[in-house]
Scaffold this motif. Structure first.
Motif, PDB file in Angstrom:
ATOM      1  N   GLN A 246      21.767  57.807  41.884  1.00  0.00           N
ATOM      2  CA  GLN A 246      20.815  57.482  42.962  1.00  0.00           C
ATOM      3  C   GLN A 246      19.393  57.815  42.532  1.00  0.00           C
ATOM      4  N   TYR A 247      19.232  58.931  41.826  1.00  0.00           N
ATOM      5  CA  TYR A 247      17.912  59.334  41.336  1.00  0.00           C
ATOM      6  C   TYR A 247      17.364  58.273  40.379  1.00  0.00           C
ATOM      7  N   ARG A 248      18.213  57.812  39.448  1.00  0.00           N
ATOM      8  CA  ARG A 248      17.764  56.837  38.440  1.00  0.00           C
ATOM      9  C   ARG A 248      17.416  55.494  39.087  1.00  0.00           C
ATOM     10  N   LEU A 249      18.185  55.098  40.139  1.00  0.00           N
ATOM     11  CA  LEU A 249      17.870  53.836  40.828  1.00  0.00           C
ATOM     12  C   LEU A 249      16.523  53.936  41.545  1.00  0.00           C
ATOM     13  N   ALA A 250      16.319  55.056  42.244  1.00  0.00           N
ATOM     14  CA  ALA A 250      15.059  55.248  42.985  1.00  0.00           C
ATOM     15  C   ALA A 250      13.887  55.314  42.008  1.00  0.00           C
ATOM     16  N   LYS A 251      14.130  55.974  40.897  1.00  0.00           N
ATOM     17  CA  LYS A 251      13.099  56.100  39.866  1.00  0.00           C
ATOM     18  C   LYS A 251      12.746  54.711  39.311  1.00  0.00           C
ATOM     19  N   GLY A 252      13.765  53.877  39.132  1.00  0.00           N
ATOM     20  CA  GLY A 252      13.554  52.507  38.663  1.00  0.00           C
ATOM     21  C   GLY A 252      12.686  51.724  39.634  1.00  0.00           C
TER      22      GLY A 252
END
Ligand code: 5GP
Length: 215
Positions: free
Chosen positions: A151-157
């Motif tokens: 979820q962190y990596r998606l939001a960061k993207g």
């Protein structure tokens, strides 16, 4: 600009955009395409993932080691991402550039900005995933991250993708083979850009009216 120096090619993109695969495929095809290019292997404190090799995907080091490299000024740039350090070692990069090889730096947007401050002539390429659905699918299938990290990596993207607007080139990575070919074409074209090879005009002009040299 030092004309005999190699070119820095910064490749960024959200994690799981496939940029690592595109870059390794491009490196495999570089000889055949007659592109002299090397990969800068970054240093990180994050854990090693499946299919990753120490010294090839990253140099995996402890936090203490990384901080020592910062203190010793051994890194061109570094960043903290998802609680882990990532950075570009200086020694190999400088060596390759001075021998005239181009070097790919696969780094995030923050790192790209730091490199551009020191090497404003660097070329920047942003790799976009075709969609967020595809990005999520790729993040899950590599099975490396916890749900929280996914979820962190998606939001960061989502926050990072608008930064692609200031990159020189954008590749939508649908088919690895095509993206790898496109990356090599960009490098080849940039190596021949007038700004880099303008000095050759005078070299050719200087041969005017001279006898042919026979060895
Ligand atoms: P990953 O954990 O998915 O391999 O990488 C996470 C992020 O760190 C990616 O956006 C990747 O491009 C970035 N990254 C990898 N190496 C470096 C580096 O040396 N410097 C910086 N600034 N970012 C890096």
């Amino acid at each position: 600009m030092n004309n005999s120096k190699g070119l820095i090619v910064i490749v960024s993109g959200p994690s799981a955009s496939g940029k690592g695969t595109v870059v390794s495929r491009a490196l495999e095809k570089a000889d055949e395409a007659r592109v002299d290019v090397q990969l800068s292997v970054s240093m990180t404190t994050r854990g090693i993932g499946k299919n990753e090799v120490d010294g090839e995907t990253y140099y995996y080091v402890s936090r203490e080691d990384f901080e020592k490299n910062i203190a010793d000024n051994n890194l061109v740039e570094y960043n903290n991402y998802a609680g882990e350090y990532y950075g570009t070692p200086k020694d190999k990069l400088e060596g390759w550039l001075s021998q005239g090889s181009s070097v790919i730096l696969e780094i995030d947007v923050n790192g790209a900005k730091q490199v551009l401050e020191q090497y404003p002539e660097a070329v920047t390429v942003y790799i976009l995933p075709p969609s967020f659905q595809e990005l999520e699918y790729r993040l899950r299938s590599r099975g490396r991250d916890s749900e929280e990290k996914i979820q962190y990596r998606l939001a960061k993207g989502k926050n990072e993708i608008p930064e692609a607007r200031w990159y020189d080139y954008i590749l939508v990575n649908e088919i690895i083979e095509e993206s790898a070919d496109d990356l090599l074409s960009i490098i080849k074209a940039e190596q021949n850009s007038r700004l880099r090879v303008e000095y050759k005009i005078d070299e050719v002009l200087a041969t005017y009216g001279k006898e042919e040299q026979n060895d």
